[in-house]
Design a protein around this motif. Sequence first.
Motif, PDB file in Angstrom:
ATOM      1  N   GLU A  82     -33.533  42.446 -12.139  1.00 54.00           N
ATOM      2  CA  GLU A  82     -32.421  43.392 -12.048  1.00 54.00           C
ATOM      3  C   GLU A  82     -31.507  43.310 -13.263  1.00 54.00           C
ATOM      4  O   GLU A  82     -31.056  44.331 -13.788  1.00 54.00           O
ATOM      5  N   VAL A  83     -31.221  42.097 -13.719  1.00 55.51           N
ATOM      6  CA  VAL A  83     -30.251  41.920 -14.807  1.00 55.51           C
ATOM      7  C   VAL A  83     -30.912  42.030 -16.175  1.00 55.51           C
ATOM      8  O   VAL A  83     -30.342  42.638 -17.096  1.00 55.51           O
ATOM      9  N   TYR A  84     -32.123  41.463 -16.345  1.00 54.84           N
ATOM     10  CA  TYR A  84     -32.715  41.338 -17.678  1.00 54.84           C
ATOM     11  C   TYR A  84     -33.933  42.227 -17.909  1.00 54.84           C
ATOM     12  O   TYR A  84     -34.383  42.351 -19.048  1.00 54.84           O
ATOM     13  N   GLY A  85     -34.525  42.797 -16.850  1.00 59.70           N
ATOM     14  CA  GLY A  85     -35.631  43.713 -17.022  1.00 59.70           C
ATOM     15  C   GLY A  85     -37.004  43.096 -16.828  1.00 59.70           C
ATOM     16  O   GLY A  85     -37.150  41.884 -16.629  1.00 59.70           O
ATOM     17  N   ARG A  90     -41.370  38.915 -16.621  1.00 58.81           N
ATOM     18  CA  ARG A  90     -42.748  38.526 -16.941  1.00 58.81           C
ATOM     19  C   ARG A  90     -42.765  37.212 -17.716  1.00 58.81           C
ATOM     20  O   ARG A  90     -43.595  36.330 -17.453  1.00 58.81           O
ATOM     21  N   ARG A  91     -41.847  37.060 -18.663  1.00 55.74           N
ATOM     22  CA  ARG A  91     -41.773  35.804 -19.419  1.00 55.74           C
ATOM     23  C   ARG A  91     -41.443  34.635 -18.492  1.00 55.74           C
ATOM     24  O   ARG A  91     -42.017  33.543 -18.620  1.00 55.74           O
ATOM     25  N   ALA A  92     -40.532  34.841 -17.541  1.00 58.25           N
ATOM     26  CA  ALA A  92     -40.168  33.781 -16.601  1.00 58.25           C
ATOM     27  C   ALA A  92     -41.359  33.375 -15.745  1.00 58.25           C
ATOM     28  O   ALA A  92     -41.606  32.177 -15.519  1.00 58.25           O
ATOM     29  N   VAL A  93     -42.126  34.360 -15.263  1.00 55.31           N
ATOM     30  CA  VAL A  93     -43.295  34.071 -14.431  1.00 55.31           C
ATOM     31  C   VAL A  93     -44.304  33.225 -15.195  1.00 55.31           C
ATOM     32  O   VAL A  93     -44.772  32.185 -14.704  1.00 55.31           O
ATOM     33  N   PHE A  94     -44.645  33.623 -16.411  1.00 55.00           N
ATOM     34  CA  PHE A  94     -45.659  32.890 -17.168  1.00 55.00           C
ATOM     35  C   PHE A  94     -45.147  31.531 -17.645  1.00 55.00           C
ATOM     36  O   PHE A  94     -45.910  30.567 -17.727  1.00 55.00           O
ATOM     37  N   THR A  95     -43.858  31.428 -17.948  1.00 54.17           N
ATOM     38  CA  THR A  95     -43.292  30.126 -18.314  1.00 54.17           C
ATOM     39  C   THR A  95     -43.325  29.186 -17.119  1.00 54.17           C
ATOM     40  O   THR A  95     -43.712  28.004 -17.240  1.00 54.17           O
ATOM     41  N   GLN A 147     -45.259  38.516  -8.078  1.00 57.14           N
ATOM     42  CA  GLN A 147     -43.990  38.625  -8.793  1.00 57.14           C
ATOM     43  C   GLN A 147     -44.015  39.765  -9.797  1.00 57.14           C
ATOM     44  O   GLN A 147     -43.004  40.447  -9.996  1.00 57.14           O
ATOM     45  N   LEU A 148     -45.166  40.001 -10.435  1.00 51.69           N
ATOM     46  CA  LEU A 148     -45.252  41.130 -11.349  1.00 51.69           C
ATOM     47  C   LEU A 148     -45.156  42.453 -10.590  1.00 51.69           C
ATOM     48  O   LEU A 148     -44.521  43.403 -11.061  1.00 51.69           O
ATOM     49  N   VAL A 149     -45.769  42.519  -9.403  1.00 49.99           N
ATOM     50  CA  VAL A 149     -45.595  43.711  -8.553  1.00 49.99           C
ATOM     51  C   VAL A 149     -44.134  43.872  -8.175  1.00 49.99           C
ATOM     52  O   VAL A 149     -43.557  44.962  -8.272  1.00 49.99           O
ATOM     53  N   ASN A 150     -43.507  42.773  -7.747  1.00 51.18           N
ATOM     54  CA  ASN A 150     -42.101  42.784  -7.361  1.00 51.18           C
ATOM     55  C   ASN A 150     -41.220  43.269  -8.513  1.00 51.18           C
ATOM     56  O   ASN A 150     -40.391  44.174  -8.343  1.00 51.18           O
ATOM     57  N   SER A 151     -41.410  42.685  -9.694  1.00 48.16           N
ATOM     58  CA  SER A 151     -40.570  43.030 -10.838  1.00 48.16           C
ATOM     59  C   SER A 151     -40.804  44.467 -11.293  1.00 48.16           C
ATOM     60  O   SER A 151     -39.856  45.199 -11.597  1.00 48.16           O
TER      61      SER A 151
END
Length: 237
Positions: A82-85, A90-95, A147-151
């Motif tokens: 919501e805040v960062y897009g 996606r970067r957070a998920v893979f990290t 999470q990618l579906v969610n985002s």
Amino acid sequence: MSSQATSPKPDVRFASRGSSYYDVILALFCVVLVVSNIAATKGIEFNVGSWSIGSVQILPIITDGGAFLFPLAYILGDVISEVYGFKAARRAVFTGFTMALLAAGTFWVVVQAPAASFYENQAAFEAVAGPVGQIVAASVIGYVVGQLVNSYVLVRMKQRSAERGLWTRLIGSSGLGEAADTLLFCAIAAGAIGITDMGQFWNYFVVGFIYKVGVEVIVSPLTMTVIALIKRRESTY
């Protein structure tokens, strides 16, 4: 030139990943994933009676230790999306899952390493840490997809409504993401915690899905408050 008026595009804004708030949320996100994957090696059963419909076991309730903390990962994912897009999410998920894989690899090396002559807990350690690899595999596949579906759904909904309809975005996107996540995770992880038949499997899946969505709904006022606070402190907003 056409005389037909065009409706203005909604004002859709996202903050920069360079913010210090993003770093803190990302660190918490990674910790939640690693701890949840370790805790999920324990199967949990709440014996509140016995009830089945056909081959589907409804009671007792079956879940795993990761259920206590893992819903926070989706809440943090909602905040980031919501805040960062979508790119930041996606970067957070893979990290996060790089860290989870690092933890799983470390546990595998430690299990394989020869135990000291005075160490008496090798079997117990293997029983707890051994299934972590399978749990992480289930978690990686399920959560990356979910999470990618969610985002993606949350950001697409925001592009249509801009800053309006936050609660609808949070619950709608999480419901779709958690359905995909829970089904994939349960299909891979069930054997690691001792589930052996389809009745127990469907119990595991349905309980997990309802629980995750329920937590999301219950804490949504807090999630919305956190999002509003971060937005107020970000220069983009």
